[in-house]
Design an enzyme around this catalytic site. Structure first.
Site, PDB file in Angstrom:
ATOM      1  CB  SER A  43       5.168  -1.870  11.886  1.00 17.07           C
ATOM      2  OG  SER A  43       4.727  -0.544  12.106  1.00 17.07           O
ATOM      3  CE  LYS A  65      -0.196   3.220   4.690  1.00 22.64           C
ATOM      4  NZ  LYS A  65      -0.126   3.295   6.141  1.00 22.64           N
ATOM      5  N   GLY A 102       2.372   2.169  10.699  1.00 25.21           N
ATOM      6  CA  GLY A 102       3.319   3.262  10.527  1.00 25.21           C
ATOM      7  C   GLY A 102       4.032   3.661  11.814  1.00 25.21           C
ATOM      8  CD  GLU A 117      -3.582  -2.583   7.278  1.00 28.33           C
ATOM      9  OE1 GLU A 117      -2.440  -2.768   6.845  1.00 28.33           O
ATOM     10  OE2 GLU A 117      -4.273  -1.597   6.980  1.00 28.33           O
ATOM     11  CG  ASN A 126      -1.715   1.225   1.430  1.00 28.31           C
ATOM     12  OD1 ASN A 126      -1.778   2.056   0.526  1.00 28.31           O
ATOM     13  ND2 ASN A 126      -2.351   1.359   2.581  1.00 28.31           N
ATOM     14  CD  GLU A 175      -2.934   5.543   6.708  1.00 30.20           C
ATOM     15  OE1 GLU A 175      -2.898   5.641   5.458  1.00 30.20           O
ATOM     16  OE2 GLU A 175      -2.038   4.968   7.360  1.00 30.20           O
ATOM     17  CG  HIS A 222      -5.819   1.921   5.119  1.00 34.41           C
ATOM     18  ND1 HIS A 222      -5.381   2.907   5.982  1.00 34.41           N
ATOM     19  CD2 HIS A 222      -4.813   1.020   5.034  1.00 34.41           C
ATOM     20  CE1 HIS A 222      -4.156   2.593   6.385  1.00 34.41           C
ATOM     21  NE2 HIS A 222      -3.791   1.463   5.823  1.00 34.41           N
TER      22      HIS A 222
HETATM   23  P1  PGA Z   1       2.766   0.157   7.612  1.00 27.48           P
HETATM   24  O1  PGA Z   1       1.320   0.387   6.943  1.00 27.48           O
HETATM   25  O2  PGA Z   1       3.309  -1.111   7.038  1.00 27.48           O
HETATM   26  O3  PGA Z   1       3.557   1.377   7.212  1.00 27.48           O
HETATM   27  O4  PGA Z   1       2.547   0.073   9.085  1.00 27.48           O
HETATM   28  C1  PGA Z   1       0.446  -0.680   6.727  1.00 27.48           C
HETATM   29  C2  PGA Z   1      -0.855  -0.173   6.165  1.00 27.48           C
HETATM   30  O5  PGA Z   1      -1.298   0.921   6.564  1.00 27.48           O
HETATM   31  O6  PGA Z   1      -1.486  -0.815   5.308  1.00 27.48           O
END
Ligand code: PGA
Length: 250
Positions: free
Chosen positions: A212, A11, A173, A167, A9, A97, A95
């Site tokens: 992560s 982003k 992140g 997640e 992803n 976010e 997601h």
């Molecule tokens: P990350 O993000 O691997 O940077 O923690 C995962 C995601 O948001 O899909």
């Protein structure tokens, strides 16, 4: 047995140039992969550049979101038919976010899930609890509620030909990964929850871990019984790291 899927992803990262470099590297490296499915989800505006390189290879492409509506006066939105038109096989919905920064409710996410499913694209349906919810001991309740919103609109077979990404919001992140045991326990719960509606689909559905995940922890996480790959944010932006996670999924 379920084939693992590793999906990047990206982003809102990269430039036209860096995205081309990244997809070329991923496609090249993915040629030698076996027994793992690979996908990348670029920003909308770069999807055409990415499918131009990834089309016809073993790297699939997905969108990071989709509009609930099919067409019309929805300035700034992108429809599922447009996503399909550009050769995407996947679309991420819900997601964290989108849920937290853009106020997408369980019902909005369920609507998005439905438009994706109805178009024949595979939804990557994201769920997960916040730190407060985990500390409050309601992780399973939150995941069940997010899943049930989809069952109520789509019925018991909702998750046929779908992917779920668990997640934990506190792991996204942040560099804090759920331990393999913590993640496995929620993944097993999710599968059991789906099995209550349809046991065959529950056995088949790929449940990815996200938060992560990186080359150092991927193998142990993906090695858990109910973890069928990863949704990778930060580590998907570096060709070598992403390919190393894909290798861990083999
Ligand atoms: P990350 O993000 O691997 O940077 O923690 C995962 C995601 O948001 O899909």
């Amino acid at each position: 047995m379920r084939t693992p899927l590793v999906a990047g992803n990206w982003k809102m990262n990269g430039s036209r140039e860096s995205v081309k470099e990244l997809i070329n590297g991923v496609v090249e490296g993915a040629k030698s992969l076996n027994g793992v499915e690979v996908a990348v989800c670029p920003p909308f505006i770069y999807i055409a550049d990415v499918t131009a390189v990834a089309g016809g290879t073993n790297v699939s492409v997905g969108s990071q979101d989709v509009c609930t509506e099919l067409k019309g006066a929805f300035t700034g939105e992108t429809s599922i038919d447009m996503i399909k038109d550009f050769g995407c096989q996947y679309a991420i919905v819900g997601h964290s976010e989108r849920r937290t920064l853009y106020g997408e409710t369980d019902d909005v996410v369920a609507e998005k899930f439905a438009v994706v499913k109805n178009s024949g694209i595979i939804p990557i349906f994201c769920i997960g609890e916040t730190l407060e919810e985990r500390e409050g001991g309601i992780t399973e309740e939150v995941c069940a509620r997010q899943i049930d919103a989809v069952f109520s609109s789509q019925g018991d077979d909702a998750f046929a030909d779908s992917v779920i990404a668990y997640e934990p919001v506190w792991a996204i992140g942040t560099g804090k990964t759920a331990s393999p045991e913590q993640a496995q326990s929620v993944h097993a719960f999710i599968r059991q929850h789906i099995a209550k509606r349809n046991a065959v689909i529950a056995e088949k559905v790929q449940i990815l871990y996200g938060g992560s995940m990186n080359p150092a922890n991927a193998k142990e996480l993906i090695g858990q019984t109910d973890i069928d790959g990863g949704l990778i944010g930060g580590a998907s932006l570096k060709t070598e790291d992403f390919l190393a996670v894909c290798q861990a999924g083999q």
